[in-house]
Design a protein around this motif. Structure first.
Motif, short mmCIF file in Angstrom:
data_model
loop_
_atom_site.label_atom_id
_atom_site.label_comp_id
_atom_site.label_asym_id
_atom_site.label_seq_id
_atom_site.Cartn_x
_atom_site.Cartn_y
_atom_site.Cartn_z
N ALA A 38 0.83 -1.20 0.00
CA ALA A 38 0.00 0.00 0.00
C ALA A 38 0.86 1.25 0.00
O ALA A 38 1.03 1.91 1.01
N HIS A 39 1.45 1.57 -1.14
CA HIS A 39 2.33 2.73 -1.26
C HIS A 39 1.52 3.95 -1.69
O HIS A 39 1.58 4.37 -2.84
N ILE A 40 0.76 4.51 -0.79
CA ILE A 40 -0.09 5.63 -1.20
C ILE A 40 0.28 6.92 -0.49
O ILE A 40 -0.26 7.97 -0.83
N GLY A 41 1.19 6.88 0.47
CA GLY A 41 1.60 8.09 1.17
C GLY A 41 0.76 8.37 2.40
O GLY A 41 -0.40 7.96 2.49
N SER A 42 1.33 9.06 3.36
CA SER A 42 0.66 9.29 4.65
C SER A 42 -0.55 10.20 4.51
O SER A 42 -1.58 9.98 5.17
N VAL A 43 -0.47 11.23 3.68
CA VAL A 43 -1.61 12.14 3.51
C VAL A 43 -2.78 11.41 2.88
O VAL A 43 -3.92 11.47 3.37
N ALA A 44 -2.52 10.69 1.78
CA ALA A 44 -3.59 9.94 1.12
C ALA A 44 -4.18 8.90 2.04
O ALA A 44 -5.41 8.70 2.08
N HIS A 45 -3.35 8.25 2.82
CA HIS A 45 -3.82 7.22 3.75
C HIS A 45 -4.76 7.83 4.79
O HIS A 45 -5.83 7.28 5.09
N ALA A 46 -4.39 8.99 5.32
CA ALA A 46 -5.23 9.65 6.32
C ALA A 46 -6.56 10.08 5.72
O ALA A 46 -7.63 9.91 6.34
N VAL A 47 -6.54 10.62 4.51
CA VAL A 47 -7.77 11.07 3.87
C VAL A 47 -8.68 9.88 3.56
O VAL A 47 -9.89 9.93 3.78
N LEU A 48 -8.10 8.79 3.07
CA LEU A 48 -8.90 7.60 2.75
C LEU A 48 -9.63 7.06 3.96
O LEU A 48 -10.77 6.62 3.87
N HIS A 49 -8.99 7.08 5.11
CA HIS A 49 -9.58 6.50 6.30
C HIS A 49 -10.60 7.41 6.98
O HIS A 49 -11.40 6.93 7.78
N HIS A 50 -10.59 8.69 6.67
CA HIS A 50 -11.46 9.60 7.42
C HIS A 50 -12.38 10.46 6.57
O HIS A 50 -13.29 11.08 7.09
N SER A 51 -12.17 10.51 5.27
CA SER A 51 -13.02 11.36 4.43
C SER A 51 -14.43 10.77 4.34
O SER A 51 -14.60 9.58 4.08
N PRO A 52 -15.46 11.61 4.51
CA PRO A 52 -16.83 11.12 4.38
C PRO A 52 -17.30 11.02 2.93
O PRO A 52 -18.39 10.52 2.67
N VAL A 53 -16.50 11.51 1.99
CA VAL A 53 -16.89 11.51 0.58
C VAL A 53 -15.85 10.74 -0.23
O VAL A 53 -14.76 10.44 0.27
N PRO A 54 -16.16 10.39 -1.49
CA PRO A 54 -15.21 9.66 -2.32
C PRO A 54 -13.87 10.39 -2.44
O PRO A 54 -13.81 11.62 -2.45
N VAL A 55 -12.80 9.59 -2.51
CA VAL A 55 -11.44 10.12 -2.60
C VAL A 55 -10.79 9.59 -3.88
O VAL A 55 -10.80 8.39 -4.14
N ALA A 56 -10.24 10.50 -4.68
CA ALA A 56 -9.52 10.12 -5.89
C ALA A 56 -8.03 10.21 -5.65
O ALA A 56 -7.53 11.24 -5.20
N LEU A 57 -7.32 9.12 -5.93
CA LEU A 57 -5.87 9.08 -5.84
C LEU A 57 -5.33 9.16 -7.27
O LEU A 57 -5.61 8.29 -8.09
#
Length: 285
Positions: free
Chosen positions: A262-281
């Motif tokens: 899972a090489h997505i970076g710390s910022v992306a990882h935090a957003v994925l786990h807590h964002s209430p809306v869809p997240v685009a990487l």
């Protein structure tokens, strides 16, 4: 060549929600929707339905049922289905290379049944060289006209990330909010009490740089209202906070050559786990 949006389905509610989001996205992009299931261990949530049937039969039925439902709710949508009998990570990565966007189901924190919302989903998101959108089932649908929020860095701007965000805002006929989060060091004389004064000193200059960065994109997308925001805070929490009334959050991730992990970076990882809306990487070099 026909434009494709790929959706990985595993029978979970998260994947069903992802397929619904992807169907709307396909209509916006005038693209075909491709639903796939990678044949491997069946999710515990659906084991009870497999009595007397093979996994492939269950998968084909699940895909057909999902496709029929999407066609009924979205007239004019082109949908194809396919069962891929191989390992999920390389199968989805390879399939995504034939598409312009991959959509997967996601769930904030915790473990649930289904191979697309755990380590496999993160591995795919970190390996594929196409934009990946992860959609949560919880929390209801995001605001239809909510802004597209994009995290950016004025020091190292990435055209691919901004291009994707502006295009999304354009097809959705909504506004775009570009956010730069500056995390100041607490070493070398910086103290917590000094941060407000530092913010007042550096924020206007950074905002001007961010406005300059956005101007060429505003010219390219004149119908998109683009605003800039600067915060002295960690990027992850700031993006999650901005997602409250957004329709989509866009973040970049560096391209990795490994097909696993899972090489997505710390910022992306935090957003994925807590964002209430869809997240685009959005991958970039």
């Amino acid at each position: 060549m026909t434009r494709n949006i790929l959706v990985g389905l595993d029978g979970t509610e998260q994947a069903k929600t992802a397929a619904e989001w992807a169907a709307e996205e396909a209509l916006l992009r005038d693209a075909r929707l491709r639903l796939v299931h990678v044949q491997e261990q069946v999710p515990e949530a659906v084991v009870s339905f497999l009595v007397g049937r093979t996994e492939e039969a269950w998968a084909e039925e699940m895909l057909a049922r999902t496709a029929d439902g999407l066609r009924g709710r979205h007239p004019g949508l082109m949908v194809t289905t396919e069962v891929l009998p191989t390992d999920p990570v390389p199968a989805l990565v390879a399939a995504a290379e034939e598409s312009e966007l991959l959509v997967l189901g996601s769930r904030a924190l915790g473990s649930v049944a289904g191979y697309l919302i755990g380590s496999v989903g993160l591995s795919v998101a970190g390996a594929v060289e196409r934009p990946v959108v992860l959609v949560r089932a919880a929390g209801g649908a995001p605001p239809a006209q909510g802004a597209v929020v994009v995290g950016t860095d004025v020091r190292q701007p990435v055209d691919a990330v901004l291009a994707f965000a502006f295009e999304e805002a354009a097809v959705r006929r909504t506004r775009l909010h570009a956010l730069y989060a500056l995390q100041l060091p607490l070493s070398a004389g910086w103290g917590p009490a000094m941060v407000p004064d530092i913010h007042l000193a550096v924020a206007p200059e950074i905002r001007r740089s961010l406005e300059d960065l956005l101007d060429p994109w505003r010219a390219k997308y004149p119908d998109v209202e683009a605003t800039a925001g600067v915060a002295v805070r960690s990027a992850g929490p700031e993006l999650v906070g901005a997602a409250g009334d957004a329709s989509l959050v866009v973040v970049g991730r560096r391209t990795r050559r490994s097909a696993r992990g899972a090489h997505i970076g710390s910022v992306a990882h935090a957003v994925l786990h807590h964002s209430p809306v869809p997240v685009a990487l959005v991958p970039h070099t």
